[in-house]
Each structure stands twice: as C-alpha cells, then as structure tokens.
Design a protein around this motif. Structure first.
Motif, PDB file in Angstrom:
ATOM      1  N   THR A  85       0.649  -1.058   0.122  1.00 31.44           N
ATOM      2  CA  THR A  85       0.085   0.043  -0.119  1.00 31.44           C
ATOM      3  C   THR A  85       0.922   1.166  -0.071  1.00 31.44           C
ATOM      4  O   THR A  85       1.625   1.366   0.945  1.00 31.44           O
ATOM      5  CB  THR A  85      -0.960  -0.042   1.249  1.00 31.44           C
ATOM      6  N   ILE A  86       0.591   1.976  -0.932  1.00 33.51           N
ATOM      7  CA  ILE A  86       1.512   3.191  -1.048  1.00 33.51           C
ATOM      8  C   ILE A  86       0.607   4.481  -0.830  1.00 33.51           C
ATOM      9  O   ILE A  86      -0.736   4.655  -1.308  1.00 33.51           O
ATOM     10  CB  ILE A  86       1.972   3.236  -2.438  1.00 33.51           C
ATOM     11  N   GLN A  87       1.117   5.365  -0.179  1.00 30.50           N
ATOM     12  CA  GLN A  87       0.591   6.687   0.073  1.00 30.50           C
ATOM     13  C   GLN A  87       1.370   7.648  -0.785  1.00 30.50           C
ATOM     14  O   GLN A  87       2.537   7.744  -0.498  1.00 30.50           O
ATOM     15  CB  GLN A  87       0.463   7.040   1.625  1.00 30.50           C
ATOM     16  N   TYR A  88       0.738   8.514  -1.703  1.00 28.25           N
ATOM     17  CA  TYR A  88       1.406   9.268  -2.409  1.00 28.25           C
ATOM     18  C   TYR A  88       0.668  10.658  -2.358  1.00 28.25           C
ATOM     19  O   TYR A  88      -0.392  10.839  -2.541  1.00 28.25           O
ATOM     20  CB  TYR A  88       2.026   8.719  -3.559  1.00 28.25           C
ATOM     21  N   ASN A 136      -3.458  16.639  -3.246  1.00 32.44           N
ATOM     22  CA  ASN A 136      -3.981  15.848  -2.163  1.00 32.44           C
ATOM     23  C   ASN A 136      -3.215  14.390  -2.090  1.00 32.44           C
ATOM     24  O   ASN A 136      -2.499  13.996  -3.000  1.00 32.44           O
ATOM     25  CB  ASN A 136      -5.604  15.417  -1.918  1.00 32.44           C
ATOM     26  N   LYS A 137      -3.223  13.784  -0.832  1.00 30.28           N
ATOM     27  CA  LYS A 137      -2.723  12.664  -0.564  1.00 30.28           C
ATOM     28  C   LYS A 137      -3.592  11.427  -1.169  1.00 30.28           C
ATOM     29  O   LYS A 137      -4.891  11.335  -0.902  1.00 30.28           O
ATOM     30  CB  LYS A 137      -2.200  12.216   0.568  1.00 30.28           C
ATOM     31  N   TYR A 138      -2.973  10.474  -2.009  1.00 27.93           N
ATOM     32  CA  TYR A 138      -3.850   9.415  -2.414  1.00 27.93           C
ATOM     33  C   TYR A 138      -3.276   8.001  -2.056  1.00 27.93           C
ATOM     34  O   TYR A 138      -2.063   8.123  -1.628  1.00 27.93           O
ATOM     35  CB  TYR A 138      -3.878   9.413  -3.915  1.00 27.93           C
ATOM     36  N   GLU A 139      -4.054   7.105  -2.155  1.00 26.79           N
ATOM     37  CA  GLU A 139      -3.556   5.890  -1.659  1.00 26.79           C
ATOM     38  C   GLU A 139      -3.721   4.623  -2.833  1.00 26.79           C
ATOM     39  O   GLU A 139      -4.836   4.555  -3.135  1.00 26.79           O
ATOM     40  CB  GLU A 139      -4.290   5.397  -0.324  1.00 26.79           C
ATOM     41  N   ILE A 174       6.965  17.049 -12.442  1.00 27.49           N
ATOM     42  CA  ILE A 174       6.384  16.353 -11.460  1.00 27.49           C
ATOM     43  C   ILE A 174       6.893  15.292 -10.385  1.00 27.49           C
ATOM     44  O   ILE A 174       7.916  14.630 -11.170  1.00 27.49           O
ATOM     45  CB  ILE A 174       5.329  15.559 -12.538  1.00 27.49           C
ATOM     46  N   GLU A 175       6.637  15.476  -9.533  1.00 30.29           N
ATOM     47  CA  GLU A 175       7.364  14.601  -8.369  1.00 30.29           C
ATOM     48  C   GLU A 175       6.164  13.879  -7.585  1.00 30.29           C
ATOM     49  O   GLU A 175       5.152  14.251  -7.378  1.00 30.29           O
ATOM     50  CB  GLU A 175       8.165  15.419  -7.182  1.00 30.29           C
ATOM     51  N   LEU A 176       6.735  12.523  -7.452  1.00 29.90           N
ATOM     52  CA  LEU A 176       5.602  11.645  -6.683  1.00 29.90           C
ATOM     53  C   LEU A 176       6.499  11.634  -5.364  1.00 29.90           C
ATOM     54  O   LEU A 176       7.315  11.118  -5.063  1.00 29.90           O
ATOM     55  CB  LEU A 176       5.548  10.352  -7.457  1.00 29.90           C
ATOM     56  N   ASN A 177       5.662  12.052  -4.413  1.00 32.78           N
ATOM     57  CA  ASN A 177       6.038  11.860  -2.798  1.00 32.78           C
ATOM     58  C   ASN A 177       5.398  10.606  -2.299  1.00 32.78           C
ATOM     59  O   ASN A 177       4.071  10.881  -2.135  1.00 32.78           O
ATOM     60  CB  ASN A 177       6.023  13.274  -2.120  1.00 32.78           C
ATOM     61  N   SER A 178       6.017   9.537  -2.103  1.00 24.28           N
ATOM     62  CA  SER A 178       5.108   8.456  -1.857  1.00 24.28           C
ATOM     63  C   SER A 178       5.836   7.787  -0.507  1.00 24.28           C
ATOM     64  O   SER A 178       6.951   7.972  -0.201  1.00 24.28           O
ATOM     65  CB  SER A 178       5.028   7.525  -3.063  1.00 24.28           C
ATOM     66  N   SER A 179       5.170   6.961   0.081  1.00 24.48           N
ATOM     67  CA  SER A 179       5.606   6.205   1.330  1.00 24.48           C
ATOM     68  C   SER A 179       4.798   4.916   1.293  1.00 24.48           C
ATOM     69  O   SER A 179       3.744   5.009   0.793  1.00 24.48           O
ATOM     70  CB  SER A 179       5.890   6.838   2.359  1.00 24.48           C
ATOM     71  N   GLN A 180       5.649   3.989   1.979  1.00 24.24           N
ATOM     72  CA  GLN A 180       4.555   3.005   2.327  1.00 24.24           C
ATOM     73  C   GLN A 180       3.677   3.082   3.310  1.00 24.24           C
ATOM     74  O   GLN A 180       4.347   3.795   4.578  1.00 24.24           O
ATOM     75  CB  GLN A 180       5.591   1.567   2.622  1.00 24.24           C
ATOM     76  N   LYS A 181       2.730   2.514   3.503  1.00 26.73           N
ATOM     77  CA  LYS A 181       1.702   2.991   4.949  1.00 26.73           C
ATOM     78  C   LYS A 181       2.052   2.123   5.611  1.00 26.73           C
ATOM     79  O   LYS A 181       2.075   0.793   5.406  1.00 26.73           O
ATOM     80  CB  LYS A 181       0.275   2.779   4.250  1.00 26.73           C
TER      81      LYS A 181
END
Lengths: 181, 1215
Positions: A85-88, A136-139, A174-181
């Motif tokens: 699961t990624i939040q980005y 906004n943040k998406y998952e 365009i940057e993708l700022n993501s992290s594992q949830k």
C-alpha cells in the motif's frame, strides 16, 4: 523578421520519491502509461532509482493548442511481486514563464476529475522561485486498485498569440512523494 | 486403678491410646536395638589428660553390682589404685564411664632410644624407671618435664567393667618391683576395656593388663602399647624346703622335687642343697652321692636342676643309728622374667575375646596373650598381631605352658605376627609337662619358625588347627596346612574354625562366642578390635588397597566408618568420595583438602562408581583406608536418540520442537555403564504423552533406524532396561517436518517472461523467490528471520524483501566483499561439519517507502493468535555487482531462528532451487545481444522518384548459452524492441528532418516520421520476442530538398521500456543505399541560432555551465553577430518584460565588447551547406553564481556591416 510562435516547453517530468534511494524497481516500474494519441510525448520511464535515465520530452506548443500527458502511478503486478500500500501525493513544479494553464486530472472509470490547477493564485513559489503545486494524498491499496491514472493537461491560451511569447521556455516537474503505509 | 481408668475411656480413646502404646512398643523393640549397634559410634571424645592428681572418691556408685563405683577420669583411677592398698574390693563392682587419658603425649619404646614421649609433635626422652623426660636421647641436662606415672592396681578381687572405654597413655615403671601391669596380682574380673598407647617398663612379671592373674576372668579386652620386661640384674632365688622324713630304713630313697624347679627357660646360676644333718651312730649318708657328715652341709650342684633328691644311707654297724635332716633346702639361683600383652603369669584364669596388638619384650619369655602358665584354664577368641620378642622363648598366644595337668583349652585363637626371635612358636613357645591341653580352631599364619616351638613331655589334643608356613609344623603333625586366603575367607573360617560372627553387644551377652567380624580378604577380627572399618551392608574394609575389586550395590550405598564394634575411639574420622576408578596413593590422599568430617552414616543415592576413603587421625597417626570399587547402579541405560545433529537422552514431558527440513531417520542406542542393556524399545507418535500413563505394550523393539519422512509432527519415546531391571526413558523433541515453502525460483522480476528449464543468468540479472509459511498453534518470541544463501553474495547485490502479508518492502545492499555473514569461506567445500552458508538477518533490511531513513525490519513475536502466516518475495539484483567468478548452484532460502541462533523454521529442503550466476568476461561473454537482419536484397533507393521499398526486418534478442542452455539476461525484461532509422549523407552525418519531408516510413500500416532529433523510432510493441516486420520506405519525389549525392538509410534496433527511446542499442546495422540525382535544393538566406535543449534549463548548482550555440548565416556581404543578456523582470508568465544586463558579468570568458552591453562574437561567417559542419560554433562560459533563480534571455543580433538584419532571442531558465 520571422515571428516564431512556437513555444518550446521542456517538460522535465520527474517522479521523484522522497525516498529516492529506496524505491524498489518492482513497485514503481510501471509508473506512467500513456493513452495519449501522441505516443511521442512523455514516454518517459520513471525510475527513481536511476535518475540518469530520466527522459526529457520536447513539445511544440503554440497558442491556441493544448497537450495532454497521461500517466499512471501503479505497482507492477507480476506473479512474483505483490503490492504494498502506497500513500502518495503529486507535486508540480514550474517557473510558469509561459502563460499556459496546467491542470492535473485523475481518471477513474473513464471519468476525469480535476484535482489540481497549478496557477499563481492558488499556489506559492518556493525558495527557488518555482511555482509549487501539491495534490492531495492518495493511496494505492494493494488489495484492489493497482493503478491510478492521471492526465496532465497543458493549454496555451490563444490570446497569447503575440511575438513576446515566442521561444519561451518553461518546464514542468512532476514529483511523486510516496511512502509505504 | 489402671482397669478403672480404662473403663472410663471411650472406644475412640482406647484406640488412640492403644496406637500410642503400640508405637512406643515398636520404638522400644525395633528402634532401640537398632540404635544400639551404633552405640558410641560418634565418639570423638577429646578427653582431658590426667593431671596426676588423686581423687578422694569415685564419681558415683556404691560398689554393688547394680550400682558400681564409677570411675570417670584419671584422678579417680588413681584413687582406685590408692584404695587398693588397703582394700582388695572383693566382690565389689566398678565401672568406667569415660575414656581416660593418663598422659597428654604418646609413649613409645624403641631399642635404640629407649622410652620416648611425644608431646605436641616434639619428641622427648624418658629416663628409665623414672617419670622424667629430657630433650635429648642421652637424657642429660635439665629435666624438661614429667610424665604421669601410674601405680598398678594391686590385689584387685572385684569386678571392673570398662564399659568399652579406653585407658590411654598408661605409664608404669619400677626398677624394683617384680610385677608390673595395669593390674598386679589380679584375682578378679576385668571386661570391656581398651588399654591403648600404654607403656609398661620393668618387672619380672610384666603384663599389659595384669602381671599375674589368678582365678580371674579377662574378657573383651584389647591391649596396645609396649610391655617391656626388666632387662638388667635379674636374679631370683628359689629356696625349696625339702622335707626329708626320718630315716627309718637304710637304703636309697628319692625325694621328688621336680615341680619346685624354676619355670622353663630360666637361666640357672647355681643350685645347692643345704641343711643340717644329725647322724647318730655309724652311718654313711649321701645326698645325690655327696657324702655328708654330721652337722651342716652345703652341696654344690653346679647349674644342674634336680628332678629329685636322692638320699642314700648306709649303716656300718648293727648298732642303733639315727639320721635326721633338719632344714634341708634346695636352693636355686636363676635369672628369669616373663612379659605378655594381657597376663604375664596366668593361673586358672579365663581369657576371652581379647587381643594383643602391643609390642612385648622380655629377656626370657614373651607371649601375646599369656606369658607363662602352669595352670591354664581357657583361652578363647583371642589373637595376637603385636610384636613378640622373648629372648629365650616366644609364643604368639602363650609363651610357655608348663606343668599343667588340669583340663585346659586354647581355642578360636590365632597369631599373624611374625616372631623373629629364635625359639618361637606362632601359637605357643613351649609346652612342657602338660597333659589335657586341648587346642582347637586355631591357626598361625606367620613366618614364625614353628607353630609350637617345643613340646616336651606333654599330651596335646589338637583339632582344626591350621598353619601356613611349611617349615613351622614343629613336632606336631596334627596341624593342617592351608593358605592365607583360606584364613581370610569367611566361609572357611566359619566352617572349619567355627568362628561365630558378631551380631551385637546385646547378643554377645548371651552368646559369648559370637565375637568375630569378617572383612573382605582380611583375617577375622574380634568385635573388640579397634580397627577402623568402612562398612557397607555386609562388606567391610580396613586397609588402604591399591588393587581393587568391584562390588555392585543394589540399592543406595550407606556406609559408616567405625571401629568393628562400633565402640568409642579417640579418633577423628573423615571421608572422601572419589568417583575415579583409580585408587589414590597415600601422598595423593594427603594432598586432598576436601575431606568431610564423618559423623553419621552417609548415604549415596546417585548411580556411579565410588571409592570411599576414610582418614583416621589418631593423636599422631593418620591412617587411610579405602573400599574397593563400589558400583551403584540405580538407573537404567543411557539412551541416545539421534536425529541429524540432535541427540536426546532424557525424558521430557514438555519437549521442545525441532524442525526438520527434509525426511530423515532416527537412530536409537543405549548403553549401561555398569550392567548390560537388556532391551531397547520405542514408541513413535505425533502427540506428547505422559510416560507414566503409557501402555508398555505400545513399545516396539528397536532393530533398525526409524524412517521419518512424513510431513508433520513426530515424537519418539524410548524405553530401555538393563539386566538389573533398571528402566530409563527418553524422548526426542517434537520433530516437526515443516518449514517455508518456496515457489519455483524465478528469473527476473516478471517470471512469465521466461520459460527456461535451467536457471542460468548473467551477472547483471535478477532472480527472485517467493517463500511462504503458515502454521497455527505457535507461540514464538525473540525470533529472527534470516535469508540464507549458499554463496557469499557479491558486494553491491541488492536484496529486496517484500512482505506480502504486511505490505512492506525492505532493501539491503551487500556493502562488503568480506565474509561477515558467517559464510565460513575458509571451509573446505566437502567438509560437512563446516557449512558454507551466509546468513543475512532481516534486521539488516531497511524499509523503503518511508521518510524515516533508519527504519529497519522489525521482528515481531507470534503470540497473539498463535498463528504464523508469512509470505515474502525476495529479489536478488546483481546489476551493480562486479562478479569475477561463476557462482554455480547458488541457492537462497529463508530460516527462522530463535534467540540462540537455532533454526526453528527451516525451508523445506526439497523446495530449495538453485541457479547459476555466470560472470561476463573477455573469454566468456554471457550478455545477451540484439541482432538485426534482413533477408531482402537491398536496392538503391532513388530519392528523386516516387517509390516504395519493402524490407523484411528481423529483430532478435539472442541469449548466450551455458552448456546448451540460455543464459538469461534480465536487463531486457519488460523492455520493448524498436527500430531506429536515420538518413545519413556520404560522410555519415544525419540529415536534418527538414530535408526528408518527402520520405515516410511505414510498418503495419502505421507511418513514422523523424522526431526532433532527426531520427525515426518505430516501436515494435512486442516485448523482446523475435520480431520480423516489413519496413516500407515511401519516397515522394516532389519534396526532395537535399543536394544530389549518395545517401544511406541506416537501420538499427534497440530495446527500451517504451520502445521509443532506446536504452540499449544493438550493434547490427542495415544499410540501404539511396541516391539523389536531380535535386531542387536551393540555399536560402538564413540566420538561426541553435541551442541544445539541456542548455535551456540551467542549474545554479552547476557552478560553471557552458552554453553552446550553433549559429548559421548565409548570403550577407559583411555579416557580424552580437549578443546581449536580458533578465526577466517578474516571475510570472503574464509579464514578458526583460531588462538588459551586462553579459560580461555573467560569463568567465572575455568577450569582445561592442556598444551598449553588446558583444561581438562572429565576423567571419561560414557558408552553411545544410550540415552541422558549417555551423559557427560559439560557447559562453556562464558563472552560475552570478545568476538568480528565474528567466534570462540571450539576444543575438545579426548585422550586415552596421545594419542590424535580424534578431533571434533564446530564453533559458536558471533554477
């Protein structure tokens, strides 16, 4: 003297994860898939692990025209590799020296929804004087959807059809700022 | 009254009181006798030595049998001696209540130094016949001190019960007294008495217990010490009055005087007959042929002893003659003395259960028990092992029996002392003029010259009499030869010598002969003997042995250390248990510091082999004794259950789990150290069972290894018995044949890409495995996940772990080529015990997808729902490694370890797959290559004409092989092939797209055109599969703008992710010639500035940036170009105003200044011919530090002379 209305836009689109050193190739391999008519545009490979492989696309954009750049954020779904699961969030950075509109749409079931209008009114410039627009943040849940589709629409309004707008240069990052949830 | 009380009781009370009475009755009947056996056993009494004083009374008693006088110390014993001077205590009873120590030090006699007194480890020398001692053997100088001198107990006619106490340190000496001994002239009864460390010096009749004993009884008595008879100036006179009746007839008559001669072995100095004879008338009178005359006479007989006196009278006349003897005396002057351990001169005395251990010296006669007797009564149950030294004659038991005609007995006695003096008999020195002497159940086991040295004029009745020294039979053939071993064998002794075993003191009261104790391989000893023994059950040991036998004890070992009778001794006793089977020497024992003081019987309940040592500390002596090797086997065999490297040998009702990664077998063995293994049986199940409840019928005899090849739980229970019936159980751990499963090892990240049967990859490729495990009923803590590899992964190997259950991704890049992962590189490859396995704990892996850069894999316990559900995907990416050697049969799998590193969840061995990681080298190029080919015969394309040229193009990715199998190169995975087409001139320069607008390229009905870089890219959209396509080159003649000449279409293939922009370009190239024969190319006036795309976005982080500008111009007479720099006024697209700045301030190269911040850059123009060769090249070296973030514009002005012809702006951004 020859008027040049060709606007050179350099889209320097980079999906940079803040954890750039640690993104697995597998997870973000698929990244951007285009449904655009123009296959030549924005066919970049997103690979945050290997920044030197970033592709730069040139686009000729003239007043009165617009270009759409479709891309997606996804995990690669293979038989071996499961998803996490990624939040980005998506961040658009531009100097906005060209009088274009930059709109980001999220495409869900063929419906498009504007999620970001990157303009000088709503967003501020950063310390590098870049206009920075953040979504906004998406998952990306591993259990169901494995791909989020987006469209970046760049429009050069027809009213800027004058000499002073020729040979302008700009870029969209365009940057993708993501992290594992 | 009692009956009334009982009547008043309830039934319940009656029962309770009855039980109490029964209890106490049992206590009395059972408990007290059993305690009695150990009476005084703990008797380490430190008696205070006598101070030489004399008490004024006994401590208690009235002297009657049931209230005897109690003697409790030396002073009271001295008082006893004093009282005897005036009271012979006829029929009076005495009892000793304590051990009595008469001297603090110890008295020793030796021939060289005389009497020594050892006090506090210092040796002093006692002057003979005195109590004074000196510090030198010459006894000169000052008297250091005095020993306590005791006066003999004289003329005692009462009864003394020693109560098994000891009189220690007795010292008696006199230069003048003829009789010396604890008692002298005894005429009473002595019993139950130890006299130890005694020294009696002097006397003619010298005895350890008594000098003479008449009509006495001595029982249960031991003497140890020295009895040294007087050795100087012995001169006795025996004057026997000879009663010569009146001579009534004249003839020769004999008067028997034989019984009046001195005892045998006396040394006669002279014999005379004296007297007075009145002879009236004429007569000749002779005494032993010596004519005597009227009056006194003195007949000198020399040294001849007379058996009788012969009187001869002759009458010479018929007249009346009378002969009258008056005061005739037979006078004998002789030297003589007797010493004995018990009684020197015994008369009609019973001696029973008595031992001599002392040294007995005499100038004439010495005996162990009795010196001399002419009125022997009974000697029974005695022995001597003391040293007997009689210069004239010695006897181990009796020195001399002489002139004894009463019925007398010597029985159940023996001697083991080697009497070195001549004229010695092991049992008796001499028997003379004795009848009715019965000798039975006796033996002599010594090297004494004869059993009975001299038999003279005697009649002996001998039975059951044994000897061992063949030269010692003497004159009596009734002795039976036998062996020492027999004489130490209980069965022999009880059968042939009727020695009766000691049971208890109580028993002894009624059965006086039950006095013997039998020790293994030792002579029998009397219960009274103070030999210390270690006793276990019926076994006893009393010496330090070095050749040991093995004794098995069935139950626990309970040993005690005591004197034979369990009586008191003044000794300190220690014990030491040694589990070594090798006996220790005296030196080794003396170095042991861990002796335990012995107080009570000691019990050993642990199976093992023991040698028990005892250390007995007497005043100055330390004695060691040991047992044989005692084996106590209370346990069943030691079981060994072996599975792989695991061994179990005990029973556990809570066995742990041991995980097996493959089928195996279990071997079972059992050994019993002290007995044979009788049987080994096993029971195999999948449940933990309670051994106490298991049905023994479930056990099966073990004959061969047990096969364990079924996945699941297995536990093995083993029961083994030894030949003694001891049972032991053991069980294995729960053997769990389970672990991680691995789906097939996959090559690449997208396994369906490959359908290889072998697993060969290049050294820049990726392999992956998916491993999973699920199980319930677990509760695990402190676990660690570990990636195990049979190769030491090369440095820069990127390992990605994807936790598919918790949706986490972790990564670890091997940082070093050093063996820090326990791989054991130095192990030999075939060394099974030294496995080469690298371990990579998951805790090394850093979580990706988090802003916390230091977040690593966190191990969690499985203790919530006791279930395990794991699913990991693991990728090994070798892209960044530099592999110098092939890694063949490399494998990778997962293990779960506990906190000790033990594997508690393996990966099932059968599911582990391996791959070959093959290096790339000059000799062995393993990388896949792109191949491009065509089977079309290529014709020159005339670009002036309309034409369509179709070319079959085949694009392939060709893998190298390793032993005929492909070496997969996963860097092409998920790539797409594409074709790259360009038109070049004869010099190889790529033709600008503007000049080839009349050419189209078509595949599968799609047309492709040059892109901004003048190249035509055709995505074949087929992945990396072999592809053959028809490429159509369509030429429309009208649009040709190139100059005439030869051109070439160059076709290459490539792969890239999108198939458009190539990542990897193949080496093959297809060249199709083209020609332009008639062109309509016309040069145009032109001015343009080209700037590379990358120079349009400049970064301040690059301190120096060059902008490269290609400038063309044509058809001007006097062209020159000027450049100036403008900065954007506002950060917005809606204000495009720029302000002029001085370019020189922003560049490091020196510019050729013109006017108004314009700088000349070119004056000599190059005629552009349509190729980059004719570009003017210009470069600005920008100093980026001088720029701000924002927009800038370079303005290029083309002048013809001074006339500005055209301006071109080039914008760029500084970011």
């Amino acid at each position: 003297m020859r008027l040049k209305y060709k606007v050179l836009i350099i889209i320097f689109a980079v999906l940079i994860a803040t954890f750039s050193a640690g993104i697995t190739y597998s997870m973000f391999r698929s990244d951007i898939k285009l449904n655009s008519d123009d296959q030549k545009i924005a066919k970049f490979v997103v690979n945050a692990e290997s920044l030197d492989k970033l592709n730069i696309s040139l686009v000729d954009l003239v007043p009165g025209s617009s270009k759409e750049y479709n891309f997606s954020v996804s995990n690669t779904l293979t038989t071996n590799i499961s998803d996490v699961t990624i939040q980005y969030e998506l961040i658009i950075k531009t100097y906005h020296f060209v009088p274009i509109t930059i709109e980001l749409y999220k495409i869900e079931d063929k419906n498009e929804s504007l999620i970001l209008d990157c303009n000088e009114t709503d967003f501020k410039r950063n310390e590098l004087n870049e206009l920075t627009c953040k979504s906004n943040k998406y998952e990306l849940a591993h259990t169901n959807t494995n791909m989020d589709n987006y469209k970046l629409k760049v429009t050069f309004p027809i009213e800027y059809n004058s000499l002073e707008y020729s040979d302008l240069v700009d870029y969209i990052n365009i940057e993708l700022n993501s992290s594992q949830k | 009254m009692i009956s009334r009380v009982i009547k008043k009781m309830s039934n319940k009370q009656k029962i309770i009181y009855s039980l109490i009475i029964v209890f106490f009755t049992l206590l009395i009947v059972v408990g007290i006798p059993s305690l009695a056996k150990y009476k005084n056993n703990n008797s380490l009494i430190n008696t205070t030595a006598w101070d030489g004083s004399i008490a004024t009374s006994y401590s208690a008693g009235t002297g009657v049998e049931f209230d005897p006088y109690i003697i409790s110390n030396g002073a009271e014993l001295a008082y006893f001696s004093e009282e005897l001077k005036s009271n012979n205590y006829l029929n009076t009873y005495f009892k000793i209540s304590n051990d009595i120590k008469l001297n603090e030090g110890r008295l020793i006699y030796d021939e060289t130094d005389g009497i020594k007194y050892i006090l506090n480890d210092i040796t002093y020398y006692v002057d003979f016949y005195t109590k004074n001692y000196y510090d030198n053997v010459d006894k000169t100088g000052n008297i250091i001190g005095t020993v306590n001198l005791f006066n003999s107990l004289n003329n005692f006619k009462g009864v003394l019960d020693g109560n098994y106490h000891t009189i220690n340190g007795l010292y008696i000496t006199s230069e003048t007294k003829n009789e010396l001994g604890l008692f002298t002239n005894l005429n009473g009864s002595i019993s139950n008495l130890y006299v130890t460390d005694a020294l009696i010096y002097g006397g003619i009749y010298t005895g350890g217990i008594s000098s003479t004993a008449t009509d006495s009884t001595i029982k249960n008595t031991l003497f140890d010490g020295y009895v040294i008879g007087r050795n100087t100036s012995l001169n006795n006179n025996l004057n026997v009055a000879v009663d010569i009746p009146a001579i009534t007839s004249f003839n020769t008559s004999n008067i028997d005087i034989i019984n009046n001669n001195p005892l045998y072995s006396s040394v006669i100095n002279s014999t005379t007959i004296t007297g007075n004879c009145e002879i009236i008338g004429d007569a000749i009178v002779k005494i032993n042929n010596n004519i005597i005359t009227n009056g006194t006479f003195n007949i000198d007989l020399g040294t001849t002893l007379l058996d009788n006196i012969t009187i001869t009278t002759l009458k010479n006349t018929e007249d009346s003659v009378s002969v009258t003897f008056i005061n005739v005396t037979y006078n004998i002057s002789y030297n003589y003395s007797v010493s004995a351990g018990i009684v020197a001169n015994s008369k009609n005395t019973i001696i029973k259960n008595t031992i001599n251990k002392g040294t007995i010296n005499s100038e004439y006669v010495a005996g162990g028990i009795i010196g001399i007797t002419n009125d022997l009564n009974t000697i029974s149950n005695t022995y001597n092992n003391g040293i007997i030294n009689g210069n004239s004659i010695s006897g181990g038991i009796i020195g001399v029996i002489e002139k004894n005609s009463n019925t007398s007995t010597l029985e159940k006695s023996y001697n083991t002392s080697n009497i070195e003096k001549t004229n010695s008999g092991g049992l008796i020195g001499a028997v003379i003029d004795t009848t009715n002497l019965s000798i039975s159940n006796v033996f002599d086991d010594s090297i004494t010259s004869k059993v009975i040295y001299l038999e003279n004029n005697s009649n002996l009745i001998i039975s059951n009499a044994y000897y061992t020294n063949t030269s010692g039979i003497g004159n009596n053939s009734n002795f039976i030869i036998t062996t020492s071993n027999n004489l130490k064998n209980k069965d022999f002794l009880t059968t042939n010598l009727s020695l009766n075993e000691f049971i208890s003191l109580e028993d002894l009261e009624n059965n006086n002969d039950n006095a013997w104790t039998f020790i293994n391989n030792e002579y029998p000893i009397l219960f009274i003997d103070d030999i210390m023994t270690i006793n276990i059950d019926s076994y006893s040991w009393n010496s330090l042995k070095y050749v040991l036998e093995n004794y098995q004890i069935d139950n626990s070992i309970t040993f005690d250390i005591r004197s034979l009778s369990g009586l008191n001794t003044e000794k300190q006793i220690y014990y030491y248990l040694n589990t070594s089977t090798v006996p220790l020497s005296t030196d080794e024992l003396s170095n042991i510091t861990s002796w335990t003081e012995y107080n009570n019987a000691v019990q050993i309940g642990l199976t093992g082999q023991y040698i028990i040592y005892a250390k007995i500390v007497d005043d100055t002596d330390i004695t060691y004794i040991n047992t044989d090797l005692i084996t106590l086997d209370l346990t069943g065999p030691t079981i060994n259950i072996n599975v792989n490297d695991n061994t179990w040998n005990t029973y556990s009702n809570n066995p742990s789990n041991v995980y097996l990664d493959r089928g195996t077998s279990a071997t079972i063995s059992a050994i019993d150290l002290y007995n044979e293994v009788d049987e080994i049986k096993y029971y195999i199940t999948n449940n933990i069972i309670d051994i106490a409840t298991i049905n023994l019928n479930n056990f099966i005899s073990y004959t061969e290894p047990l096969v364990i090849d079924t996945k699941g739980n297995t536990i093995i229970y083993v029961r083994s018995t030894d030949t003694k019936g001891n049972v032991s159980y053991a069980n294995s751990s729960m053997l769990v044949y389970d672990g991680y499963s691995i789906k097939n090892l996959e090559i690449g990240m997208d396994p369906p890409s490959y359908n290889e049967t072998s697993y060969n990859i290049t050294d820049k490729s990726i392999v992956s495995i998916n491993t999973n495990y699920s199980n319930s009923g677990n509760n695990l803590s402190n676990i660690t996940h570990n990636l195990i590899s049979n190769i030491l992964l090369p440095v820069n190997t990127a390992i990605t772990v994807i936790d598919n259950v918790n949706t986490k991704v972790y990564k670890f890049i091997i940082p070093t080529s050093e063996d820090i992962y326990g791989y054991n590189s130095s192990c030999e490859e075939l060394n099974i015990s030294c496995k080469r396995l690298a371990t990579y704990p998951f805790t090394l892996f850093k979580e990706v997808g988090t802003n916390n850069a230091d977040k690593y894999f966190v191990e969690s316990d499985y203790n919530t729902n006791n279930s395990i559900n794991e699913d990991f995907t693991i990728l090994l990416d070798f892209s960044n490694t530099n592999i110098l050697d092939n890694y063949l049969s490399a494998s990778l799998y997962l293990e779960l370890h506990d906190s000790t590193g033990l594997t508690i969840r393996p990966t099932l061995y059968s599911e582990i797959k391996s791959f070959n990681l093959l290096k790339n080298s000059d000799n062995s190029n393993t990388y896949a290559t792109l191949n491009l080919s065509t089977d079309t015969e290529l014709q020159t394309i005339n670009l002036n004409n309309n034409s369509t040229t179709n070319i079959n193009i085949t694009s392939k990715l060709i893998y190298k092989t390793y032993y005929l199998n492909n070496i997969i190169d996963t860097k092409y995975e998920n790539e797409n092939m594409g074709l790259l087409v360009k038109l070049v001139d004869s010099s190889g320069n790529t033709i600008n797209k503007d000049y080839i607008k009349n050419i189209r390229f078509k595949i599968d009905s799609n047309e492709y055109y040059p892109t901004s870089d003048n190249l035509i890219r055709i995505n074949l959209n087929n992945g990396i599969n072999d592809t053959t396509k028809v490429l159509s080159i369509i030429v429309d003649e009208d649009n040709t703008t190139l100059p005439s000449g030869n051109y070439y279409f160059k076709i290459s293939n490539y792969v890239s992710y999108d198939g458009e922009y190539y990542d990897n370009l193949g080496n093959d190239e297809i060249t199709i010639p083209a020609v332009i024969e008639n062109n309509n190319y016309k040069n145009k006036y032109s001015f343009d500035v080209f700037i590379e795309d990358e120079n349009r976005i400049l970064s301040k982080t690059n301190p120096s940036t060059n902008i490269k500008l290609n400038i063309i111009e044509k058809d001007l007479n006097n062209p020159n170009i000027r450049v100036s720099l403008y900065q954007k006024d506002n950060f917005t697209a809606y204000d495009q105003n720029y302000s002029l700045v001085d370019l020189q301030n922003y560049v490091t190269n020196t510019l050729n200044s013109s006017l108004n911040k314009e700088y000349n850059i070119f004056t000599n123009m190059v005629q552009y011919d349509g190729t980059s060769n004719t570009y003017n090249y210009f470069e600005l070296n920008l100093d980026m530090n001088k720029f701000n973030y924002g927009g800038y514009r370079l303005v290029f002005d083309l002048y013809d002379g001074n006339k500005k012809v055209e301006t071109i702006d080039k914008n760029f951004i500084v970011k």
